[in-house]
Design a protein around this motif. Structure first.
Motif, mmCIF file in Angstrom:
data_model
loop_
_atom_site.group_PDB
_atom_site.id
_atom_site.type_symbol
_atom_site.label_atom_id
_atom_site.label_comp_id
_atom_site.label_asym_id
_atom_site.label_seq_id
_atom_site.Cartn_x
_atom_site.Cartn_y
_atom_site.Cartn_z
ATOM 1 N N MET A 4 9.490 8.337 -4.858
ATOM 2 C CA MET A 4 8.224 8.135 -4.140
ATOM 3 C C MET A 4 7.362 9.384 -4.203
ATOM 4 S SD MET A 4 8.006 5.046 -3.591
ATOM 5 C CE MET A 4 6.368 5.136 -2.880
ATOM 6 N N THR B 217 5.700 9.038 -7.418
ATOM 7 C CA THR B 217 4.654 8.033 -7.319
ATOM 8 C C THR B 217 3.419 8.616 -6.635
ATOM 9 O OG1 THR B 217 6.355 6.328 -7.176
ATOM 10 C CG2 THR B 217 4.136 5.692 -6.519
ATOM 11 N N GLU C 49 8.992 -1.178 1.254
ATOM 12 C CA GLU C 49 10.100 -0.232 1.278
ATOM 13 C C GLU C 49 10.864 -0.384 2.580
ATOM 14 O OE1 GLU C 49 11.147 2.358 -0.983
ATOM 15 O OE2 GLU C 49 12.694 2.279 0.553
ATOM 16 N N HIS D 293 5.251 9.312 2.614
ATOM 17 C CA HIS D 293 4.376 9.230 1.447
ATOM 18 C C HIS D 293 3.159 8.318 1.545
ATOM 19 C CE1 HIS D 293 6.855 11.880 -0.819
ATOM 20 N NE2 HIS D 293 7.928 11.150 -0.565
#
Ligand code: ADP
Ligand code: MG
Length: 257
Positions: free
Chosen positions: A185, A188, A203, A212
């Motif tokens: 993540m 990402t 998630e 995040h």
């Protein structure tokens, strides 16, 4: 700023089950947005409608202002909506780099590239993408021998090869160890920042979500019950009510990584 994705009153009913029931939201350019909710809340159903796998019972999906409701998956993908982590997207017998090259070849529609020279086509672009996901050092390994977390990073590179403006990630870190989850993540989030791609993801791991996401939406029984920053969602009474039963929202805080 115009939304990359605009969802209006989206609903999917399976007989009497209102899996998704009047959901509306937007994703802005360069936004990393989480859709959370307990099991059976309707998250995957929602994703499947966005990608064209499921036709909505009612409502609209707009991508870049264009109505894509009910269009076939391939058409939506071509317009620039990527979806990560379909294991079938990687060819086990090929190397890491070859898989990304194949995705680039397909993106550029070089259908006649399946020649002996194919191994050189888009090699540099593939290496750049592998660099982005931290897989350059494994470029020439066979996919069949990759560790699970590495395969997930490769799939992210493959999704990026198509130059999506929006990435949909339904439980991208499922099956990964906590440290790997955080790492994926983080990666990402870096990609969102550097490339201006928008990401919508679901998630289970609340540490990952709170660390995040720019913005979090909470789905329960097919309806959005809260949205806002991590702090706002944590403090929300309805969210606490929904999650306290499972104990998953706060229990793992700070425990992983
Ligand atoms: P989540 O991804 O949030 O766990 P889902 O979207 O998978 O939730 O499921 C939402 C609800 O819709 C659940 O009650 C599930 O049983 C139901 N559902 C999902 N897909 C189907 C289907 N194809 N047919 C009937 N019911 C379904
Ligand atoms: Mg699901």
């Amino acid at each position: 700023m115009t939304a990359v994705l605009k969802v209006e009153n989206l609903a999917k009913h399976f007989g009497g089950i209102k899996a998704v029931n009047g959901v509306s939201f937007e994703v802005a350019p360069g936004e990393l947005k989480a859709l959370i909710g307990p099991n059976g809340a309707g998250k995957s159903t929602c994703f499947n409608m966005l990608m064209g796998q499921l036709k909505p019972t009612s409502g609209r999906v707009l991508f870049d202002g264009r109505d894509i409701t009910g269009r076939p998956p391939r058409e939506i993908w071509r317009l620039g909506v990527g979806r990560t982590f379909q294991i079938t997207g990687t060819y086990q017998s090929m190397t890491v780099a070859e898989n990304v090259q194949m995705a680039l070849i397909s993106h550029h529609r070089r259908l006649f590239a399946m020649l002996p020279r194919a191994h050189r086509l888009y090699r540099e672009e593939a290496m750049a993408l592998l660099e982005t996901v931290g897989m350059a050092d494994q470029a020439d390994r066979a996919c069949a021998i990759l560790a699970y977390g590495d395969l997930k990073r490769l799939e992210l590179a493959i999704a990026l090869a198509h130059g999506p403006r929006l990435l949909l990630m339904d439980e991208p870190t499922a099956g990964m160890a906590p440290r790997e989850r955080i790492r994926l993540m983080q990666l990402t989030a870096d990609i969102v920042r550097e490339r201006g791609v928008s990401v919508l993801f679901t998630e289970h791991d609340m540490d990952v979500v709170f660390a995040h996401s720019h913005h979090i939406m909470v789905l329960n029984r097919g309806e959005l019950i809260a949205e806002g920053s991590a702090a706002e969602v944590r403090a929300n009474a309805r969210v606490q009510e929904v999650y306290l039963g499972g104990g998953t929202l706060f229990a793992t805080e700070g425990a992983d990584a």
